[in-house]
Motif scaffolding. Structure first.
Motif, PDB file in Angstrom:
ATOM      1  N   ASP A 220      11.561  -2.196 -18.915  1.00  0.00           N
ATOM      2  CA  ASP A 220      12.671  -2.644 -19.770  1.00  0.00           C
ATOM      3  C   ASP A 220      13.898  -3.091 -18.979  1.00  0.00           C
ATOM      4  O   ASP A 220      14.833  -3.674 -19.547  1.00  0.00           O
ATOM      5  N   THR A 221      13.899  -2.819 -17.682  1.00  0.00           N
ATOM      6  CA  THR A 221      15.064  -3.176 -16.870  1.00  0.00           C
ATOM      7  C   THR A 221      14.735  -4.082 -15.684  1.00  0.00           C
ATOM      8  O   THR A 221      15.632  -4.762 -15.163  1.00  0.00           O
TER       9      THR A 221
ATOM     10  N   THR B  56      13.880  -7.221 -13.743  1.00  0.00           N
ATOM     11  CA  THR B  56      14.062  -8.637 -14.085  1.00  0.00           C
ATOM     12  C   THR B  56      13.234  -9.537 -13.173  1.00  0.00           C
ATOM     13  O   THR B  56      13.155  -9.315 -11.959  1.00  0.00           O
TER      14      THR B  56
ATOM     15  N   ALA C 283      12.976 -13.445 -12.093  1.00  0.00           N
ATOM     16  CA  ALA C 283      13.674 -14.730 -12.131  1.00  0.00           C
ATOM     17  C   ALA C 283      12.682 -15.889 -12.076  1.00  0.00           C
ATOM     18  O   ALA C 283      11.603 -15.775 -11.486  1.00  0.00           O
TER      19      ALA C 283
ATOM     20  N   VAL D 105      11.410  -8.251 -18.014  1.00  0.00           N
ATOM     21  CA  VAL D 105      12.551  -9.033 -18.490  1.00  0.00           C
ATOM     22  C   VAL D 105      12.604 -10.352 -17.716  1.00  0.00           C
ATOM     23  O   VAL D 105      12.860 -10.366 -16.512  1.00  0.00           O
ATOM     24  N   THR D 106      12.338 -11.454 -18.403  1.00  0.00           N
ATOM     25  CA  THR D 106      12.326 -12.766 -17.754  1.00  0.00           C
ATOM     26  C   THR D 106      13.722 -13.381 -17.778  1.00  0.00           C
ATOM     27  O   THR D 106      14.381 -13.404 -18.810  1.00  0.00           O
ATOM     28  N   VAL D 107      14.150 -13.888 -16.623  1.00  0.00           N
ATOM     29  CA  VAL D 107      15.472 -14.507 -16.506  1.00  0.00           C
ATOM     30  C   VAL D 107      15.297 -15.946 -16.017  1.00  0.00           C
ATOM     31  O   VAL D 107      15.082 -16.188 -14.826  1.00  0.00           O
TER      32      VAL D 107
ATOM     33  N   VAL E 252      19.057 -10.253  -9.618  1.00  0.00           N
ATOM     34  CA  VAL E 252      17.733 -10.132 -10.236  1.00  0.00           C
ATOM     35  C   VAL E 252      16.807  -9.427  -9.253  1.00  0.00           C
ATOM     36  O   VAL E 252      17.100  -9.339  -8.056  1.00  0.00           O
ATOM     37  N   ASP E 253      15.680  -8.938  -9.761  1.00  0.00           N
ATOM     38  CA  ASP E 253      14.824  -8.078  -8.947  1.00  0.00           C
ATOM     39  C   ASP E 253      13.666  -8.779  -8.250  1.00  0.00           C
ATOM     40  O   ASP E 253      13.419  -8.548  -7.059  1.00  0.00           O
TER      41      ASP E 253
END
Length: 325
Positions: free
Chosen positions: A150-151, A153, A155, A179-181, A198-199
């Motif tokens: 849920d956290t 990300t 990119a 989570v898609t950014v 972003v991760d």
């Protein structure tokens, strides 16, 4: 035969001879190679190397025109509607296949709006992350992503971009939605990965090699069948625990449907010579890839690749449900 019918026959013969001569002289002016993405990106880099070398063989300049937007579909549409005379060509990547499913409405029929010249190269992908992310190998990265779905990300450079497709494949492989950014291009996405905003990102070696070598991002795996000479210590995704996770961002050259066969043949020959150019091969090697073989740099090989990739990606995209209007 009447005098009038004889005149018609002579006129038709003259037109045929003129058309044949015109094709024999092809190309007589500058050729435009449309790249459906912004200047400076991975596909643009590949295109400019190939265009420069093809110009030498064709005896006319091949200039690159960047027509970005809508995941590459604007540029592809520009070529699909261009005059089929051999003076407008398209260099596109895997998005040529995936856009057929990603976009509910396209201005062209992917399989019927183009003729084929040949494959150019297949660029491996890399699974990378911000340099201070906790995991140290691909197995622990997968565990971390699943435990923080849920956290965490992921990119990408926008819908239809190579990084978007690889990100979808990664989430499908680990059976976890993250989570898609999306960004408006590769540059902004990489900037935020470098800055730690972003991760994770999965992108082409043409975009990640410099950062990996500089230690500014953390690399976990390459997506090629075997390790890369440029990163001998970096395992493949399969070695890292993701069975069947192999993906490359292939590039091909197309022309509008109905382009004269003689023009396509000359473009094919120029492409094959360009891919044997020592400078092109050396620059491709620096980017973690290599030129396509003569067998792949053909219309038949590109057509088969496009058809196969449309079939491969359709269920992945439909499962992810990430469509574009």
């Amino acid at each position: 035969m009447t005098r009038f019918s004889s005149l018609l026959a002579a006129t038709a013969l003259a037109a045929t001879v003129f058309a044949g001569a015109a094709q024999a002289d092809y190309p007589e002016r500058t050729i435009t190679m449309v790249v459906p993405f912004a200047a400076g990106g991975p596909t643009d880099t590949v295109a400019r190397l190939v265009a420069e070398s093809m110009s030498k063989d064709l005896g006319q300049q091949v200039i690159v025109e960047n027509v970005g937007g809508a995941g590459g579909t604007l540029g592809a549409g520009r070529v699909a509607s261009a005059e089929a005379d051999g003076y407008t060509v398209l260099l596109h990547h895997i998005g040529m296949a995936t856009s057929a499913t990603l976009y509910r409405k396209l201005a062209y029929d992917t399989l019927n709006a183009f003729d084929y010249v040949g494959l150019v190269t297949e660029v491996p992908m890399t699974i990378v992350a911000r340099k201070d992310l906790e995991p140290t190998d691909l197995k622990s990265l997968v565990e971390y992503a699943k435990g923080n779905k849920d956290t965490v990300t992921v990119a990408n450079a926008g819908i239809g971009a190579a990084s978007h497709l690889c990100g979808m494949l990664f989430m499908s492989a680990i059976e976890t939605s993250l989570v898609t950014v999306p960004y408006k291009g590769t540059g902004p996405a990489m900037t935020d990965l470098l800055g730690g905003q972003v991760d994770i990102m999965c992108d082409q070696t043409t975009n990640t090699t410099k950062q990996i070598q500089g230690g500014t991002i953390k690399a976990f795996a390459v997506t090629s069948p075997a390790r890369l000479d440029i990163f001998p210590d970096l395992p493949t995704a399969v070695e890292g625990g993701l069975p069947g996770f192999e993906v490359g961002i292939w590039h091909g050259v197309y022309t509008p449907k109905g382009t004269p066969p003689e023009a396509i043949a000359k473009l094919e020959g120029a492409l094959q010579k360009a891919l044997k150019d020592e400078n092109v091969a050396a620059r491709f090697a620096e980017l973690g890839t290599k030129p396509s073989s003569d067998a792949d740099a053909t219309p038949a090989a590109l057509k088969a690749k496009l058809e196969g990739e449309i079939a491969r990606w359709k269920p992945i995209i439909e499962k992810a449900g990430q469509y574009a209007d």
